[in-house]
Design a protein around this motif. Structure first.
Motif, mmCIF file in Angstrom:
data_model
loop_
_atom_site.group_PDB
_atom_site.id
_atom_site.type_symbol
_atom_site.label_atom_id
_atom_site.label_comp_id
_atom_site.label_asym_id
_atom_site.label_seq_id
_atom_site.Cartn_x
_atom_site.Cartn_y
_atom_site.Cartn_z
ATOM 1 N N ASN B 40 0.822 -1.207 0.000
ATOM 2 C CA ASN B 40 0.000 0.000 0.000
ATOM 3 C C ASN B 40 0.861 1.265 0.000
ATOM 4 O OD1 ASN B 40 -1.603 2.221 1.611
ATOM 5 N ND2 ASN B 40 -3.117 0.873 0.673
ATOM 6 N N ALA B 43 2.673 1.741 -3.337
ATOM 7 C CA ALA B 43 1.763 2.239 -4.378
ATOM 8 C C ALA B 43 1.515 3.732 -4.196
ATOM 9 C CB ALA B 43 0.440 1.465 -4.335
ATOM 10 N N ASN B 44 1.335 4.161 -2.959
ATOM 11 C CA ASN B 44 1.066 5.584 -2.744
ATOM 12 C C ASN B 44 2.287 6.467 -3.022
ATOM 13 O OD1 ASN B 44 -1.679 5.638 -2.266
ATOM 14 N ND2 ASN B 44 -1.445 5.050 -0.119
ATOM 15 N N LEU B 47 2.354 6.687 -6.864
ATOM 16 C CA LEU B 47 1.290 7.575 -7.330
ATOM 17 C C LEU B 47 1.645 9.038 -7.048
ATOM 18 C CD1 LEU B 47 -1.848 5.536 -6.213
ATOM 19 C CD2 LEU B 47 -1.362 6.255 -8.556
ATOM 20 N N ALA B 48 2.202 9.297 -5.875
ATOM 21 C CA ALA B 48 2.564 10.678 -5.529
ATOM 22 C C ALA B 48 3.618 11.238 -6.477
ATOM 23 C CB ALA B 48 3.061 10.749 -4.082
ATOM 24 N N TYR B 246 4.473 14.466 -3.472
ATOM 25 C CA TYR B 246 3.490 14.919 -4.454
ATOM 26 C C TYR B 246 3.758 16.363 -4.877
ATOM 27 C CZ TYR B 246 -1.204 15.788 -6.404
ATOM 28 O OH TYR B 246 -2.261 16.091 -7.206
ATOM 29 N N LEU C 184 -7.847 14.301 -6.526
ATOM 30 C CA LEU C 184 -6.940 13.617 -5.596
ATOM 31 C C LEU C 184 -7.378 12.177 -5.338
ATOM 32 C CD1 LEU C 184 -5.909 16.243 -2.873
ATOM 33 C CD2 LEU C 184 -4.372 14.905 -4.338
ATOM 34 N N THR C 186 -7.823 9.999 -7.392
ATOM 35 C CA THR C 186 -7.086 9.088 -8.289
ATOM 36 C C THR C 186 -5.602 9.018 -7.928
ATOM 37 O OG1 THR C 186 -6.536 10.812 -9.885
ATOM 38 C CG2 THR C 186 -8.640 9.690 -10.186
ATOM 39 N N LYS C 187 -5.185 9.774 -6.934
ATOM 40 C CA LYS C 187 -3.772 9.817 -6.547
ATOM 41 C C LYS C 187 -3.497 9.002 -5.283
ATOM 42 C CE LYS C 187 -2.689 12.465 -9.922
ATOM 43 N NZ LYS C 187 -2.014 11.803 -11.045
ATOM 44 N N VAL C 188 -4.534 8.335 -4.763
ATOM 45 C CA VAL C 188 -4.385 7.480 -3.587
ATOM 46 C C VAL C 188 -4.797 6.073 -3.988
ATOM 47 C CG1 VAL C 188 -5.176 7.024 -1.230
ATOM 48 C CG2 VAL C 188 -4.888 9.385 -2.012
ATOM 49 N N THR C 189 -3.928 5.107 -3.736
ATOM 50 C CA THR C 189 -4.272 3.749 -4.117
ATOM 51 C C THR C 189 -5.471 3.279 -3.303
ATOM 52 O OG1 THR C 189 -3.334 1.588 -4.656
ATOM 53 C CG2 THR C 189 -2.774 2.469 -2.503
#
Lengths: 260, 260, 260
Positions: B40, B43-44, B47-48, B246, C184, C186-189
């Motif tokens: 988790n 992944a974050n 994504l950031a 981010y 946002l 879509t920016k958090v898994t």
């Protein structure tokens, strides 16, 4: 439930404070066989307390990992065949190394095969079983009361750490009520699982399993109260709980412990 | 460890800043074979940074996922038979597609079968191996020093990204010390794992693996310093680390990079 | 996409507010077969809404868990053989108990075996399929438009909940656009995965699956907007999203719902 005459609680604040300092100083390695939902939060709780968590399950490796650890958590969680096998191996290795272990029979009230497996695990002498009211009821075939919880602990020669509005810790003789805690702790997944991991950590530095269990629940309860004081909901509460555990010191523990 | 004469560091701030902008612009897909504790958070982090993470392991699917990606992370973590098989398949597919991959030999110091498996993986030519001091010592049979790390990188024709108080990045010839970072990064689970994922992301947009590795460690280190400045502990630090990644821009990278 | 003439949206705010209160009051148990990346966040979203999540996959137990639940989520995520088998069993049990279930075909656009498996699952009559534009395109062999989405829902006799800048919810006849939400998300898994879990929760208390789906997307969208208003990035956004869901009340829902 009311207090029991055997309880000796006056020294719990200082014992717990001393145990907190031992955790920070010794940094025990704690191996956790736990569910995938709880792994990340459990690891962060242990790290915040100064411990070194590991979570490997594979049959080739779990022996080396446990042999290099000082405490073991067995949490059923998402009980799949791989975890079931890992649990069986892990308990044997812990027994071989005379290593303390904690059983967290998550959701034992939700499935019959799980209840059968948990009964088998209880017969293999966990040092502590930490669970909630529904889980105790399913496991003991009785709702929890002072008498039924003490009787269960005596019969199975273990410590019961029963979570609830007030936590109850007993070895069948001694009984302690831990009033620390906050309802938000039930609104974040894995807080119960992490509390069992913290019991395993405390067992690594305190040989009296009854005191170790009480200390773990006091520490998490104090952290929960402190985190809840400023949280806007369960999201910020979970974040703050980790921060508070990281910053918790002996003086705060002595001041805030509420047991009877 | 002291600096090495071969190091050329003057252009690292601008190279790293440019690489950050490439990540934001190209949004590479990064496939991560990683442990369930770290998934988790990893992944974050990706994504950031503007990347698109995927984590599938199944033997039927992993080929399609990697073929559609631009970078691959192999992290051992909770090394179970399914992951072991997925790793073997994944590396072959990466080789077929000439796709860069990063090896993170988590806990190689904790189990003998894991060490044997990691040695086999190193022989399959990872572009980068990112690890900590205990892991390097177990893998190389030497404590890390400039000489032992350079020798290991040369022998195995890979880049070593060694995390520590100061990070060390070498291809056996060039050596860079990355001073960015903060001790709280070791108090949150999966930060090391996520840094390896970030190395894989940087490899997707920068063909010089030595520079890509240094850039990833600089970026995470700067974010760690910035997040630590306002964190109340590891809980809020982890949250803020994602926010800072981010928001991180090229100007900040140029200003805050500390390498030698 | 523009609104469709069949849409009846005037009562959505009050229906959604009422549904929120039903969730808080009834606290449905929702069983989630979901990926390991999303499990923790999904559990916390459900807990914040008052629901009781469970995630067990093992073939011996999943029957008991689903039989004791009121809603089921099937999310492919890291689709491994164990999950594949668990999904097949779970859907059969849901059918036996006439329990609503939601299909989230994560990453169906990324692998051919996954696409084949998803088509098989769609044929087993999910009450709702929640997915994004890339996933719809892969599944339906058409880019999403009012016509293609309605046609797909009609053909498969299901509800489609299509996430995007504006969400689209249709049963093939009725169409609703949900404008609530924030980039946002879509920016958090796992936000998408959690939204599917929330659809499953709403199905447990609302028999009109079209309304239940719209309500879930409205609730999460409102929470996303509110959380984004104060977030410093995706880290603090994810934390705040949980807090906001926990505190969300009927009056706020009525005030902030934006559908057409």
């Amino acid at each position: 439930m009311r207090n029991s005459p055997q309880t000796t609680c006056a020294d719990v604040p200082s014992v717990t404070a001393s145990l907190l300092e031992k955790l920070r100083a010794r940094r025990p390695r704690i191996h956790c066989v736990t569910n995938t939902v709880a792994q990340n939060f459990t690891a962060n709780v242990l790290l915040a307390m100064g411990c070194v968590p590991s979570m490997t399950l594979s049959r080739e490796e779990i022996g080396d990992f446990i042999a290099g650890s000082e405490g073991l958590l067995i949490n059923l969680g998402t009980l799949d065949p791989e975890r079931r096998e890992a649990i069986t191996i892990a308990i044997q290795i812990a027994a071989d190394h005379k290593m303390p272990w904690v059983l967290d029979p998550v959701f034992v009230d939700r499935s019959a095969p799980r209840a059968a497996f948990v009964r088998e695990l209880v017969s293999r002498a966990p040092n502590v079983v930490r669970l909630n009211h529904a889980e105790f009821t399913a496991l003991a075939d009785h709702a929890p009361s002072y008498d039924t919880v003490k009787a269960y602990a005596s019969k199975h020669r273990t410590i019961i750490g029963l979570s609830g509005e007030t936590d109850l810790v007993t070895d069948g003789e001694r009984v302690m009520n831990v009033a620390n805690g906050h309802p938000l702790m039930t609104k974040v997944t894995a807080v119960g699982c992490a509390s069992s991991a913290l019991v395993a950590a405390c067992l690594a530095v305190e040989s009296d399993a009854w005191r170790a269990t009480a200390a773990a629940l006091v520490i998490l309860g104090i952290a929960g109260e402190t985190a809840a004081a400023t949280a806007a909901g369960p999201g910020s509460f979970a974040v703050s709980l980790i921060d508070v555990l990281y910053q918790l010191d002996a003086a705060t523990v002595i001041k805030q412990t509420r047991v009877s």
